[in-house]
Write a protein that holds these residues in place. Structure first.
Motif, mmCIF file in Angstrom:
data_model
loop_
_atom_site.group_PDB
_atom_site.id
_atom_site.type_symbol
_atom_site.label_atom_id
_atom_site.label_comp_id
_atom_site.label_asym_id
_atom_site.label_seq_id
_atom_site.Cartn_x
_atom_site.Cartn_y
_atom_site.Cartn_z
ATOM 1 N N LYS A 22 0.830 -1.213 0.000
ATOM 2 C CA LYS A 22 0.000 0.000 0.000
ATOM 3 C C LYS A 22 0.858 1.254 0.000
ATOM 4 O O LYS A 22 0.514 2.254 -0.649
ATOM 5 N N GLU A 41 2.170 1.836 -3.411
ATOM 6 C CA GLU A 41 1.079 2.281 -4.279
ATOM 7 C C GLU A 41 0.866 3.782 -4.138
ATOM 8 O O GLU A 41 0.621 4.483 -5.123
ATOM 9 N N ARG A 42 0.992 4.283 -2.908
ATOM 10 C CA ARG A 42 0.789 5.709 -2.669
ATOM 11 C C ARG A 42 2.024 6.522 -3.037
ATOM 12 O O ARG A 42 1.906 7.645 -3.524
ATOM 13 N N PRO A 48 5.072 5.778 -5.222
ATOM 14 C CA PRO A 48 5.826 4.904 -6.125
ATOM 15 C C PRO A 48 7.260 5.352 -6.387
ATOM 16 O O PRO A 48 8.071 4.558 -6.876
#
Length: 295
Positions: free
Chosen positions: A114, A117-118, A120
């Motif tokens: 996660k 994902e936030r 990169p």
């Protein structure tokens, strides 16, 4: 020579605006300040950059040559500032994180997908050590430490607290029975730490009302090894909730002496050196861990 950006900005603004007065208004400085900056620049360069009359200013040949270089320098500085501003909005770069193996496995690793994902553009480097490390020697940006901090050269950011419980597997309790008092622990197989020995003080009162010190039948250096031993039915241990909450929820480990257990909680801190500016990539990582760790 040591020409300053202030002098380059004054020179370029005078040329662009046509006068020291207009340049001062653009840069938010006084006219005398702008004029002095231009004078210092010409003195350092030992040349005249602008021919001045009462009615106008005109670039000399040297001034034209120097202006082109000055604009390149000023543009580079502006670009660098813009890139840093963008990085603050979209943090980037390598982030070296150090933590004890259990914290890395049970708290950090489940958050990595996660987090990536936030963010990169952040390149994570995750390292584990069971004991405290030298951040500089290990090339570490931030370390997660559990328990009291003693190193005054470090900045610390509080992330949360985690409770301590005495636990055993259902299989062990079926074979050996469950203790009903702190004294009963002396008749059980106890799992503990080989180092630091302070972790063998459990949150349950002994006969004198102090946290009970246990001498482990099996002593190891890693909390994760202790957890695995307990899951295999090897004995009773004391571990932090961040490692065992899923085992408790699934029934793989059972709390013992719950009513007698003292409400002791271990502090969890992120540490970094005092002379280190908290970069955006570090700040967003710590914010993310604090937000998602579920203390």
């Amino acid at each position: 020579m040591k020409t300053t950006l202030e002098e380059l900005q004054a020179f370029a603004a005078i040329v662009d605006r046509g006068s020291a007065t207009a340049a001062a208004a653009e840069l938010g400085q006084t006219v005398s300040g702008i004029s002095r900056a231009l004078g210092r620049l010409e003195e350092k360069l030992a040349t005249t950059l602008l021919n001045r009359t009462t009615r106008r200013m005109e670039l000399t040949e040297e001034g034209q040559l120097f202006l082109a270089r000055a604009r390149t320098i000023l543009a580079s500085v502006e670009d660098a500032e813009e890139q840093l501003a963008l990085r603050r909005q979209q943090p980037a770069g390598r982030l070296r994180v150090n933590a004890a193996t259990p914290f890395m496995l049970h708290v950090i690793v489940p958050l990595v997908a996660k987090f990536r994902e936030r963010y990169p553009l952040i390149e994570l480097e995750l390292n584990t050590d069971e004991l405290f490390i030298d951040l500089l020697e290990q090339r570490t940006d931030v370390a997660i430490r559990i328990g009291a901090l003693k190193d005054s050269s470090l900045h610390a950011r509080f992330l949360g607290t985690s409770g301590l419980r005495l636990l055993a597997s259902p299989d062990y309790l079926a074979r050996h029975g469950a203790p009903t008092t702190a004294a009963d622990l002396d008749n059980h197989i106890l799992l503990g730490f080989s180092q630091p020995d302070s972790l063998n003080h459990w949150p349950i009162s002994d006969a004198n009302g102090n946290p009970k010190y246990v001498k482990p039948a099996i002593a190891v250096s890693s909390g994760e090894t202790l957890r695995q031993l307990a899951l295999e039915g090897c004995g009773i241990l004391c571990l932090s909730d961040f490692m065992t909450r899923q085992d408790i929820a699934a029934g793989r480990l059972v709390q013992v002496l719950a009513a007698q257990t003292l409400p002791v909680r271990q502090t969890v801190n992120a540490v970094y050196y005092r002379n280190t500016q908290l970069a955006a990539r570090i700040a967003c990582f710590l914010d993310f861990v604090a937000e998602h760790s579920g203390w």
